[in-house]
Design an enzyme around this catalytic site. Structure first.
Site, PDB file in Angstrom:
ATOM      1  N   GLY A  76       0.772  -1.241   0.000  1.00  0.00           N
ATOM      2  CA  GLY A  76       0.000   0.000   0.000  1.00  0.00           C
ATOM      3  C   GLY A  76       0.799   1.284   0.000  1.00  0.00           C
ATOM      4  O   GLY A  76       0.224   2.380  -0.005  1.00  0.00           O
ATOM      5  N   TYR A 135     -11.139   4.631 -11.046  1.00  0.00           N
ATOM      6  CA  TYR A 135     -10.985   5.430  -9.810  1.00  0.00           C
ATOM      7  C   TYR A 135     -10.946   6.930 -10.078  1.00  0.00           C
ATOM      8  O   TYR A 135     -10.717   7.711  -9.149  1.00  0.00           O
ATOM      9  CB  TYR A 135      -9.662   5.104  -9.100  1.00  0.00           C
ATOM     10  CG  TYR A 135      -9.311   3.652  -8.979  1.00  0.00           C
ATOM     11  CD1 TYR A 135     -10.049   2.799  -8.164  1.00  0.00           C
ATOM     12  CD2 TYR A 135      -8.216   3.124  -9.669  1.00  0.00           C
ATOM     13  CE1 TYR A 135      -9.705   1.460  -8.043  1.00  0.00           C
ATOM     14  CE2 TYR A 135      -7.871   1.795  -9.548  1.00  0.00           C
ATOM     15  CZ  TYR A 135      -8.619   0.965  -8.740  1.00  0.00           C
ATOM     16  OH  TYR A 135      -8.274  -0.343  -8.628  1.00  0.00           O
ATOM     17  N   CYS A 146     -15.472   2.559 -26.875  1.00  0.00           N
ATOM     18  CA  CYS A 146     -16.779   3.226 -26.914  1.00  0.00           C
ATOM     19  C   CYS A 146     -17.395   3.361 -25.529  1.00  0.00           C
ATOM     20  O   CYS A 146     -18.418   2.764 -25.220  1.00  0.00           O
ATOM     21  CB  CYS A 146     -17.710   2.480 -27.852  1.00  0.00           C
ATOM     22  SG  CYS A 146     -17.814   0.755 -27.426  1.00  0.00           S
ATOM     23  N   GLU A 147     -16.716   4.092 -24.686  1.00  0.00           N
ATOM     24  CA  GLU A 147     -17.186   4.408 -23.331  1.00  0.00           C
ATOM     25  C   GLU A 147     -16.764   5.833 -23.039  1.00  0.00           C
ATOM     26  O   GLU A 147     -15.606   6.189 -23.305  1.00  0.00           O
ATOM     27  CB  GLU A 147     -16.485   3.531 -22.277  1.00  0.00           C
ATOM     28  CG  GLU A 147     -16.690   2.057 -22.394  1.00  0.00           C
ATOM     29  CD  GLU A 147     -18.015   1.587 -21.798  1.00  0.00           C
ATOM     30  OE1 GLU A 147     -18.651   2.351 -21.052  1.00  0.00           O
ATOM     31  OE2 GLU A 147     -18.403   0.452 -22.122  1.00  0.00           O
ATOM     32  N   TYR A 181      -0.480  -1.877 -12.069  1.00  0.00           N
ATOM     33  CA  TYR A 181      -1.906  -1.949 -12.330  1.00  0.00           C
ATOM     34  C   TYR A 181      -2.259  -1.393 -13.710  1.00  0.00           C
ATOM     35  O   TYR A 181      -3.304  -0.773 -13.898  1.00  0.00           O
ATOM     36  CB  TYR A 181      -2.706  -1.242 -11.220  1.00  0.00           C
ATOM     37  CG  TYR A 181      -2.357  -1.788  -9.846  1.00  0.00           C
ATOM     38  CD1 TYR A 181      -2.725  -3.082  -9.493  1.00  0.00           C
ATOM     39  CD2 TYR A 181      -1.615  -1.043  -8.922  1.00  0.00           C
ATOM     40  CE1 TYR A 181      -2.371  -3.611  -8.249  1.00  0.00           C
ATOM     41  CE2 TYR A 181      -1.267  -1.569  -7.685  1.00  0.00           C
ATOM     42  CZ  TYR A 181      -1.654  -2.846  -7.358  1.00  0.00           C
ATOM     43  OH  TYR A 181      -1.305  -3.367  -6.133  1.00  0.00           O
ATOM     44  N   ARG A 229      -7.181   2.573 -14.657  1.00  0.00           N
ATOM     45  CA  ARG A 229      -7.256   3.346 -13.413  1.00  0.00           C
ATOM     46  C   ARG A 229      -8.043   4.656 -13.538  1.00  0.00           C
ATOM     47  O   ARG A 229      -8.839   4.970 -12.650  1.00  0.00           O
ATOM     48  CB  ARG A 229      -5.850   3.602 -12.845  1.00  0.00           C
ATOM     49  CG  ARG A 229      -5.045   2.319 -12.615  1.00  0.00           C
ATOM     50  CD  ARG A 229      -3.783   2.532 -11.815  1.00  0.00           C
ATOM     51  NE  ARG A 229      -4.068   2.839 -10.436  1.00  0.00           N
ATOM     52  CZ  ARG A 229      -4.010   4.027  -9.898  1.00  0.00           C
ATOM     53  NH1 ARG A 229      -3.624   5.057 -10.636  1.00  0.00           N
ATOM     54  NH2 ARG A 229      -4.317   4.215  -8.644  1.00  0.00           N
ATOM     55  N   PRO A 288       5.076  -4.888  -0.829  1.00  0.00           N
ATOM     56  CA  PRO A 288       4.911  -3.729  -1.715  1.00  0.00           C
ATOM     57  C   PRO A 288       4.687  -4.166  -3.161  1.00  0.00           C
ATOM     58  O   PRO A 288       5.266  -5.151  -3.614  1.00  0.00           O
ATOM     59  CB  PRO A 288       6.258  -3.007  -1.582  1.00  0.00           C
ATOM     60  CG  PRO A 288       7.229  -4.078  -1.234  1.00  0.00           C
ATOM     61  CD  PRO A 288       6.480  -5.102  -0.437  1.00  0.00           C
ATOM     62  N   GLY A 289       3.844  -3.428  -3.831  1.00  0.00           N
ATOM     63  CA  GLY A 289       3.647  -3.639  -5.266  1.00  0.00           C
ATOM     64  C   GLY A 289       3.954  -2.341  -5.972  1.00  0.00           C
ATOM     65  O   GLY A 289       5.025  -2.110  -6.515  1.00  0.00           O
ATOM     66  N   ARG A 290       2.986  -1.416  -5.856  1.00  0.00           N
ATOM     67  CA  ARG A 290       3.076  -0.121  -6.528  1.00  0.00           C
ATOM     68  C   ARG A 290       4.389   0.609  -6.219  1.00  0.00           C
ATOM     69  O   ARG A 290       4.975   1.210  -7.110  1.00  0.00           O
ATOM     70  CB  ARG A 290       1.892   0.725  -6.057  1.00  0.00           C
ATOM     71  CG  ARG A 290       1.743   2.035  -6.757  1.00  0.00           C
ATOM     72  CD  ARG A 290       0.685   2.907  -6.068  1.00  0.00           C
ATOM     73  NE  ARG A 290      -0.448   2.181  -5.567  1.00  0.00           N
ATOM     74  CZ  ARG A 290      -1.626   2.097  -6.180  1.00  0.00           C
ATOM     75  NH1 ARG A 290      -1.823   2.702  -7.318  1.00  0.00           N
ATOM     76  NH2 ARG A 290      -2.620   1.417  -5.640  1.00  0.00           N
TER      77      ARG A 290
END
Ligand code: LLP
Length: 421
Positions: free
Chosen positions: A243, A320, A347-348, A376, A316, A278-280
């Site tokens: 995180g 978010y 098409c969004e 991500y 993302r 940890p990732g991000r």
């Protein structure tokens, strides 16, 4: 000077470089959209994180969900990391990248029996449990296999990490983990003869930008850890999850050393191994998504740049409302600034990369770098609108290698095509 989220993507003579390589060269060779990663960034960040906690016994289990490319997992494994995997698919990736089962821990709020069985059979470092029912299931499966499963209960410390609600995981009413009271009942259950409680675990959320929520969490977890040990549970580790926030915009984010300074004094007296996931922190700013501008048009007062990169490569912003910095690959100081929406071809209406960006006029054919796409990005990508997954390119110094090529239409079609009859 324009803001750059990463020192590994910098301008020289108006051209954006990834390490020693002009971004443009990579995109011209491999096409767009393409994820471009800086290997040095990954290595340096890993070493920085590791060094910050040198004073306490610790292990880093890289959160594979942030970037699951085999070459990336392998790189962290070679630096000494284990892996935190959330599914069989991530487990198989970790293994393929060369990790031994003893260096892998299995996370996840809804593991299948098949995943639990495989974890126990292979002797993973630890299987997290997130409910009493799951603990019983792990016990049952281990018993059937004639083995004892190493388990840690994921405790929900009820701390607000002050991040986006969709990536907040440690609040009382969330779906993750159990309350400290429930955890105490679980650890005290001596009818579970096929599990061994080796640790205690938490993870309060993602993209956390201040140390306070961590300090509060560590204080609460340390108290629970002590209580359990005093009650005779032979805990060997405390897992703090991941995180750790990074810079996407020009925001303030704590340096990892500042976190260490606050939590090491609380952790040291516990005399246990501390696990981090940890990732991000390790991957986000080591990557940028290269896209090409297809068309530019006016929409009311706005300029809209339609690129060939989309929510399918970087979900993302749509999911978010996340900010990802957009940089031109070639700076054009002679052009004027315009308020620009950078969007994709899907098409969004939610398919945007950045809205209302102050960018120097972009034109058809220009390349743009969408920053902080090392985490991500690919792992949340999709084939929506029949799109192919983009390639992943790793730069190391002046060297460029393809870690994954662009998906082929044939490989997307063959299975269904064979079933047409
Ligand atoms: N450990 C556990 C148990 C996790 O659930 C996660 C992330 C991590 C570690 C790694 O967190 P990190 O250090 O990368 O923040 N898709 C979202 C993030 C979801 C994170 C899910 N769990 C995003 O793009 O922001």
């Amino acid at each position: 000077m324009e803001f750059l989220p990463s020192d590994y993507f910098t301008y020289r003579d108006n051209e954006l470089y990834c390490e020693e390589v002009p971004f443009r060269e990579i995109l011209e060779q491999y096409g767009t959209p393409a994820y471009v990663y800086s290997e040095r960034y990954f290595v340096d960040r890993y070493k920085k994180f590791d060094a910050a906690f040198a004073e306490i016994p610790h292990r880093i289990f890289y959160a594979v969900k942030s970037n699951f490319n085999l070459s990336v997992i392998k790189l962290f494994a070679e630096l000494g990391a284990g892996a935190d995997v959330n599914s069989m698919g991530e487990y198989l990736r970790a293994r393929k990248a060369g990790l031994a089962p003893k260096d892998v821990l299995l996370t996840g709020v809804g593991k299948t029996d098949e995943e639990i069985r495989r974890g126990i059979e292979d002797d993973l470092a630890m299987i997290k449990v997130e409910s009493y029912e799951e603990l019983r299931a792990v016990n049952e499966i281990a018993r059937e296999l004639g083995k004892v499963a190493p388990v840690a209960v994921r405790v929900n410390p009820d701390v607000d990490p002050k991040t986006h609600p969709y990536i907040t995981t440690g609040l009382k009413e969330g779906k993750f983990g159990v309350s400290p009271e429930e955890a105490r009942r679980m650890y005290a259950d001596d009818s579970l003869e096929a599990v061994k409680f080796v640790g205690i675990d938490t993870h309060i959320g993602s993209q956390i930008s201040s140390v306070e929520p961590y300090v509060e969490t560590v204080e609460k977890m340390a108290a629970t850890f002590r209580e359990l040990r005093d009650a005779g549970v032979p805990l060997e580790h405390l897992d703090l999850g991941g995180g750790y926030g990074v810079r996407y915009e020009n925001e303030d984010v704590f340096p990892v050393e500042a976190l260490a300074e606050r939590i090491v004094p609380i952790l040291k007296p516990l005399e246990c191994e501390v696990y981090f996931e940890p990732g991000r922190y390790l991957t986000a700013n080591g990557g940028a998504l290269g896209v090409k501008v297809l068309y530019v048009k006016k929409a009311g007062a706005k300029t809209v740049a339609v690129t060939d990169g989309a929510m399918t490569e970087l979900f993302r912003p749509a999911l978010y409302g996340a900010y990802h910095h957009v940089q031109p690959i070639t700076q054009t100081p002679e052009r004027d600034f315009l308020d620009t929406d950078v969007v994709g071809p899907v098409c969004e209406t939610a398919d945007f990369i950045g809205r209302g960006r102050r960018l120097r006029e972009v034109r058809r054919g220009d390349y743009l770098a969408v920053c902080s796409a090392g985490s991500y990005g690919m792992t949340m990508s999709s084939n929506y609108n029949g799109r192919r997954r983009a390639p992943e390119i790793i730069v190391s110094g002046a060297e460029v290698r393809v870690a994954r090529s662009r998906e082929e239409y044939d490989s997307l079609l063959w299975d269904e095509a064979e079933r047409l009859g």
